[in-house]
Design a protein around this motif. Structure first.
Motif, PDB file in Angstrom:
ATOM      1  N   MET A 187      -7.193 -34.645  83.458  1.00  0.00           N
ATOM      2  CA  MET A 187      -6.545 -35.314  82.327  1.00  0.00           C
ATOM      3  C   MET A 187      -5.037 -35.110  82.321  1.00  0.00           C
ATOM      4  O   MET A 187      -4.428 -34.844  81.295  1.00  0.00           O
ATOM      5  N   GLY A 188      -4.453 -35.243  83.504  1.00  0.00           N
ATOM      6  CA  GLY A 188      -3.002 -35.170  83.611  1.00  0.00           C
ATOM      7  C   GLY A 188      -2.413 -33.780  83.482  1.00  0.00           C
ATOM      8  O   GLY A 188      -1.202 -33.640  83.275  1.00  0.00           O
ATOM      9  N   ARG A 189      -3.246 -32.753  83.648  1.00  0.00           N
ATOM     10  CA  ARG A 189      -2.768 -31.371  83.558  1.00  0.00           C
ATOM     11  C   ARG A 189      -3.421 -30.532  84.655  1.00  0.00           C
ATOM     12  O   ARG A 189      -4.502 -30.862  85.135  1.00  0.00           O
ATOM     13  N   VAL A 190      -2.769 -29.422  85.000  1.00  0.00           N
ATOM     14  CA  VAL A 190      -3.335 -28.469  85.950  1.00  0.00           C
ATOM     15  C   VAL A 190      -3.431 -27.114  85.264  1.00  0.00           C
ATOM     16  O   VAL A 190      -2.428 -26.611  84.727  1.00  0.00           O
ATOM     17  N   LYS A 191      -4.614 -26.530  85.273  1.00  0.00           N
ATOM     18  CA  LYS A 191      -4.774 -25.177  84.750  1.00  0.00           C
ATOM     19  C   LYS A 191      -4.073 -24.210  85.702  1.00  0.00           C
ATOM     20  O   LYS A 191      -4.270 -24.266  86.915  1.00  0.00           O
ATOM     21  N   VAL A 192      -3.258 -23.345  85.152  1.00  0.00           N
ATOM     22  CA  VAL A 192      -2.470 -22.435  85.989  1.00  0.00           C
ATOM     23  C   VAL A 192      -3.393 -21.386  86.611  1.00  0.00           C
ATOM     24  O   VAL A 192      -4.059 -20.627  85.897  1.00  0.00           O
ATOM     25  N   PRO A 193      -3.466 -21.316  87.948  1.00  0.00           N
ATOM     26  CA  PRO A 193      -4.339 -20.330  88.588  1.00  0.00           C
ATOM     27  C   PRO A 193      -3.869 -18.899  88.325  1.00  0.00           C
ATOM     28  O   PRO A 193      -2.667 -18.623  88.284  1.00  0.00           O
ATOM     29  N   ASP A 194      -4.816 -18.002  88.179  1.00  0.00           N
ATOM     30  CA  ASP A 194      -4.508 -16.597  87.914  1.00  0.00           C
ATOM     31  C   ASP A 194      -4.787 -15.698  89.113  1.00  0.00           C
ATOM     32  O   ASP A 194      -4.757 -14.474  88.990  1.00  0.00           O
ATOM     33  N   GLY A 195      -5.044 -16.292  90.280  1.00  0.00           N
ATOM     34  CA  GLY A 195      -5.221 -15.487  91.478  1.00  0.00           C
ATOM     35  C   GLY A 195      -3.912 -14.810  91.863  1.00  0.00           C
ATOM     36  O   GLY A 195      -2.828 -15.227  91.429  1.00  0.00           O
ATOM     37  N   PRO A 196      -3.955 -13.779  92.672  1.00  0.00           N
ATOM     38  CA  PRO A 196      -2.718 -13.064  93.032  1.00  0.00           C
ATOM     39  C   PRO A 196      -1.771 -13.923  93.853  1.00  0.00           C
ATOM     40  O   PRO A 196      -2.184 -14.839  94.565  1.00  0.00           O
ATOM     41  N   GLY A 197      -0.479 -13.651  93.743  1.00  0.00           N
ATOM     42  CA  GLY A 197       0.518 -14.376  94.510  1.00  0.00           C
ATOM     43  C   GLY A 197       0.640 -15.813  94.062  1.00  0.00           C
ATOM     44  O   GLY A 197       0.814 -16.095  92.871  1.00  0.00           O
ATOM     45  N   ILE A 198       0.541 -16.753  94.999  1.00  0.00           N
ATOM     46  CA  ILE A 198       0.671 -18.167  94.657  1.00  0.00           C
ATOM     47  C   ILE A 198      -0.526 -18.707  93.886  1.00  0.00           C
ATOM     48  O   ILE A 198      -0.534 -19.873  93.486  1.00  0.00           O
ATOM     49  N   GLY A 199      -1.521 -17.859  93.681  1.00  0.00           N
ATOM     50  CA  GLY A 199      -2.631 -18.228  92.799  1.00  0.00           C
ATOM     51  C   GLY A 199      -3.823 -18.828  93.481  1.00  0.00           C
ATOM     52  O   GLY A 199      -4.887 -18.979  92.873  1.00  0.00           O
ATOM     53  N   VAL A 200      -3.693 -19.216  94.757  1.00  0.00           N
ATOM     54  CA  VAL A 200      -4.795 -19.826  95.492  1.00  0.00           C
ATOM     55  C   VAL A 200      -4.965 -19.115  96.826  1.00  0.00           C
ATOM     56  O   VAL A 200      -4.050 -18.459  97.322  1.00  0.00           O
ATOM     57  N   GLU A 201      -6.147 -19.258  97.407  1.00  0.00           N
ATOM     58  CA  GLU A 201      -6.417 -18.699  98.725  1.00  0.00           C
ATOM     59  C   GLU A 201      -6.231 -19.777  99.778  1.00  0.00           C
ATOM     60  O   GLU A 201      -6.693 -20.911  99.606  1.00  0.00           O
ATOM     61  N   VAL A 202      -5.565 -19.430 100.864  1.00  0.00           N
ATOM     62  CA  VAL A 202      -5.380 -20.360 101.972  1.00  0.00           C
ATOM     63  C   VAL A 202      -6.559 -20.239 102.932  1.00  0.00           C
ATOM     64  O   VAL A 202      -6.938 -19.138 103.336  1.00  0.00           O
ATOM     65  N   ASN A 203      -7.153 -21.372 103.259  1.00  0.00           N
ATOM     66  CA  ASN A 203      -8.306 -21.423 104.148  1.00  0.00           C
ATOM     67  C   ASN A 203      -7.812 -21.338 105.595  1.00  0.00           C
ATOM     68  O   ASN A 203      -7.322 -22.322 106.147  1.00  0.00           O
ATOM     69  N   GLU A 204      -7.952 -20.187 106.200  1.00  0.00           N
ATOM     70  CA  GLU A 204      -7.417 -19.986 107.548  1.00  0.00           C
ATOM     71  C   GLU A 204      -8.175 -20.785 108.602  1.00  0.00           C
ATOM     72  O   GLU A 204      -7.642 -21.078 109.671  1.00  0.00           O
ATOM     73  N   ARG A 205      -9.397 -21.180 108.306  1.00  0.00           N
ATOM     74  CA  ARG A 205     -10.129 -22.035 109.243  1.00  0.00           C
ATOM     75  C   ARG A 205      -9.426 -23.386 109.387  1.00  0.00           C
ATOM     76  O   ARG A 205      -9.264 -23.901 110.499  1.00  0.00           O
ATOM     77  N   ILE A 206      -8.991 -23.952 108.260  1.00  0.00           N
ATOM     78  CA  ILE A 206      -8.254 -25.215 108.298  1.00  0.00           C
ATOM     79  C   ILE A 206      -6.932 -25.024 109.033  1.00  0.00           C
ATOM     80  O   ILE A 206      -6.508 -25.874 109.827  1.00  0.00           O
ATOM     81  N   LEU A 207      -6.299 -23.893 108.789  1.00  0.00           N
ATOM     82  CA  LEU A 207      -5.023 -23.587 109.438  1.00  0.00           C
ATOM     83  C   LEU A 207      -5.186 -23.597 110.956  1.00  0.00           C
ATOM     84  O   LEU A 207      -4.366 -24.166 111.684  1.00  0.00           O
ATOM     85  N   GLU A 208      -6.240 -22.976 111.438  1.00  0.00           N
ATOM     86  CA  GLU A 208      -6.466 -22.901 112.879  1.00  0.00           C
ATOM     87  C   GLU A 208      -6.895 -24.248 113.457  1.00  0.00           C
ATOM     88  O   GLU A 208      -6.495 -24.627 114.558  1.00  0.00           O
ATOM     89  N   GLU A 209      -7.711 -24.989 112.719  1.00  0.00           N
ATOM     90  CA  GLU A 209      -8.220 -26.270 113.218  1.00  0.00           C
ATOM     91  C   GLU A 209      -7.137 -27.330 113.343  1.00  0.00           C
ATOM     92  O   GLU A 209      -7.166 -28.156 114.263  1.00  0.00           O
ATOM     93  N   LEU A 210      -6.163 -27.310 112.435  1.00  0.00           N
ATOM     94  CA  LEU A 210      -5.201 -28.406 112.359  1.00  0.00           C
ATOM     95  C   LEU A 210      -3.828 -28.064 112.928  1.00  0.00           C
ATOM     96  O   LEU A 210      -2.943 -28.922 112.928  1.00  0.00           O
ATOM     97  N   LYS A 211      -3.643 -26.833 113.404  1.00  0.00           N
ATOM     98  CA  LYS A 211      -2.327 -26.494 113.924  1.00  0.00           C
ATOM     99  C   LYS A 211      -2.056 -27.275 115.210  1.00  0.00           C
ATOM    100  O   LYS A 211      -2.956 -27.528 116.015  1.00  0.00           O
ATOM    101  N   THR A 212      -0.807 -27.679 115.356  1.00  0.00           N
ATOM    102  CA  THR A 212      -0.419 -28.497 116.492  1.00  0.00           C
ATOM    103  C   THR A 212       1.011 -28.169 116.886  1.00  0.00           C
ATOM    104  O   THR A 212       1.719 -27.466 116.156  1.00  0.00           O
ATOM    105  N   ASP A 213       1.443 -28.653 118.013  1.00  0.00           N
ATOM    106  CA  ASP A 213       2.820 -28.423 118.443  1.00  0.00           C
ATOM    107  C   ASP A 213       3.776 -29.302 117.634  1.00  0.00           C
ATOM    108  O   ASP A 213       3.432 -30.442 117.280  1.00  0.00           O
ATOM    109  N   PRO A 214       4.963 -28.804 117.336  1.00  0.00           N
ATOM    110  CA  PRO A 214       5.953 -29.648 116.648  1.00  0.00           C
ATOM    111  C   PRO A 214       6.432 -30.753 117.581  1.00  0.00           C
ATOM    112  O   PRO A 214       6.766 -30.499 118.740  1.00  0.00           O
ATOM    113  N   VAL A 215       6.435 -31.967 117.071  1.00  0.00           N
ATOM    114  CA  VAL A 215       6.896 -33.106 117.868  1.00  0.00           C
ATOM    115  C   VAL A 215       7.860 -33.935 117.035  1.00  0.00           C
ATOM    116  O   VAL A 215       7.818 -33.925 115.799  1.00  0.00           O
TER     117      VAL A 215
END
Length: 393
Positions: free
Chosen positions: A346-374
């Motif tokens: 409804m046009g709003r985002v609930k502020v996450p209360d997780g530590p740091g930036i508030g969300v967890e980064v999925n390292e599987r996605i990080l590894e699957e999609l990493k590529t060389d800079p072009v």
């Protein structure tokens, strides 16, 4: 904790999203001497290769430093890099590392960034929709998609109605832009805010003519009506237009921001955490804007890590207007990268209360999609527009 390793990742996928820049993310991973990990994000656009390289260079100034001395670390790099206040590449690399350090400090203390900055001013951050008008050309296209945005619960939306015009606009372009804006206004009604994106591409005379045509549709603001560095153009626009000016996504320092505030050239400031200097500088810029009675609407167009940290900072400042939001128009992989941790309701985002930036980064996605800079191809439609809109009808 000591900073042991700083690793940049370029992420990309066949799923492109609403614009060229949406197809890529530049993520920075900072690892400490005791194995903790923090994440930041840098700006891609047409500078993927030089930004990647800049992160590698800037990292040399941060390795071995104490994570918790975030402010000092920023100033130590400022001392080393003679051109930081003039180099976009260095500024976005520094910003990405700074964000990752704040993420790490929050994780070390078990607290979200908003608690480190004095606590939440609001539990939900109001956002406006962007990226929703891909392939919209005719007024009917814009009206149809605008209605869909409202159905999602948004009460504000931004769009660029100017097609392929650059620097100047003629009567044909003015008429087309007005017809698009009129169609959106009629489609969404008077209770939904419309925000007009100019992408900083017009001279002052053209921008003023645009303002005269669009004032009747009561846009909340005109974003970057003239080229970013054109101070004379901004002065002239402010003298001859009644629209509120929003700008600031290309600012790369606190003191550059002061120029626009002191002269009264901006009504809504739009600093970007991924190039203004991360959390360290962005919080100062927001306070500086508050002192000038200027509201803040952080620029937030690149990726889901930027989005997460922008939500954290937007939650603590008293002078927030709205936060830009591409989240619902991101390619799915960007939402998956943060485990869909910042959904819009409804046009709003609930502020996450997780530590740091508030969300967890999925390292599987990080590894699957990493590529060389072009280097990206340069085509007729610039990378900074929403895809398929660089057209007349």
């Amino acid at each position: 904790m000591k900073i042991q390793e700083i690793t940049p990742f370029v992420l990309s996928s066949k799923e492109r999203g609403s614009a060229t820049w949406a197809s890529t993310m530049i993520v920075v991973k900072v690892t400490t001497s005791d194995g903790m990990i923090g994440y930041g994000e840098a700006v891609p656009t047409l500078r993927v290769k030089p930004v990647f390289s800049a992160i590698q260079q800037v990292s040399k100034g941060y390795l071995g430093k104490e994570v918790e001395r975030v402010e000092r670390n920023y100033h130590e790099w400022y001392k080393q890099d003679f051109y930081l206040s003039r180099s976009f590449e260095s500024a976005t690399a520094t910003s990405a590392i700074d964000i990752a350090l704040w993420d790490l400090v929050g994780k070390e203390l078990g607290a979200p960034i908003h608690r480190l900055l004095g606590g939440k001013f609001r539990d939900h951050v109001p956002v406006y929709a962007n990226g929703w008008y891909k392939d919209c050309v005719t007024p009917e296209d814009f009206a149809r998609e605008a209605k869909n945005v409202v159905k999602r619960g948004y009460r504000a939306m931004k769009f660029d109605p100017f097609g392929p015009y650059y620097d100047w606009i003629d009567e044909h372009g003015l008429r087309q832009a007005e017809e698009r804006v009129k169609a959106v206004r009629e489609a969404v009604g008077e209770e939904v805010e419309i925000l007009i994106e100019h992408h900083g591409r017009f001279n002052a005379n053209s921008a003023i003519e645009i303002a005269k045509r669009l004032e009747k549709y009561r846009p909340l603001f005109a974003e970057e009506p003239v080229h970013h560095e054109d101070l004379e153009g901004y002065r002239k626009y402010k003298r001859h237009s009644n629209l509120r000016v929003a700008m600031g996504e290309r600012l790369v320092s606190l003191k550059e921001t002061l120029v626009y505030l002191r002269e009264g050239l901006v009504d809504i400031l739009q600093p970007d955490l991924t190039n203004i200097g991360g959390v360290t500088v962005a919080r100062k810029v927001a306070s500086l804007a508050e002192a000038f009675d200027v509201e803040v609407a952080f620029h937030n167009a690149f990726g889901s890590i930027q989005n997460a940290v922008s939500i954290q900072l937007a939650s603590v400042i008293p002078n927030l207007l709205l936060l830009e939001n591409f989240y619902d128009w991101f390619p799915q992989w960007k939402r998956d990268l943060v485990n869909n941790g910042t959904p819009v309701e409804m046009g709003r985002v609930k502020v996450p209360d997780g530590p740091g930036i508030g969300v967890e980064v999925n390292e599987r996605i990080l590894e699957e999609l990493k590529t060389d800079p072009v280097a990206l191809e340069v085509v007729e439609e610039p990378v900074w527009v929403v895809g398929g809109t660089w057209k007349n009808y």
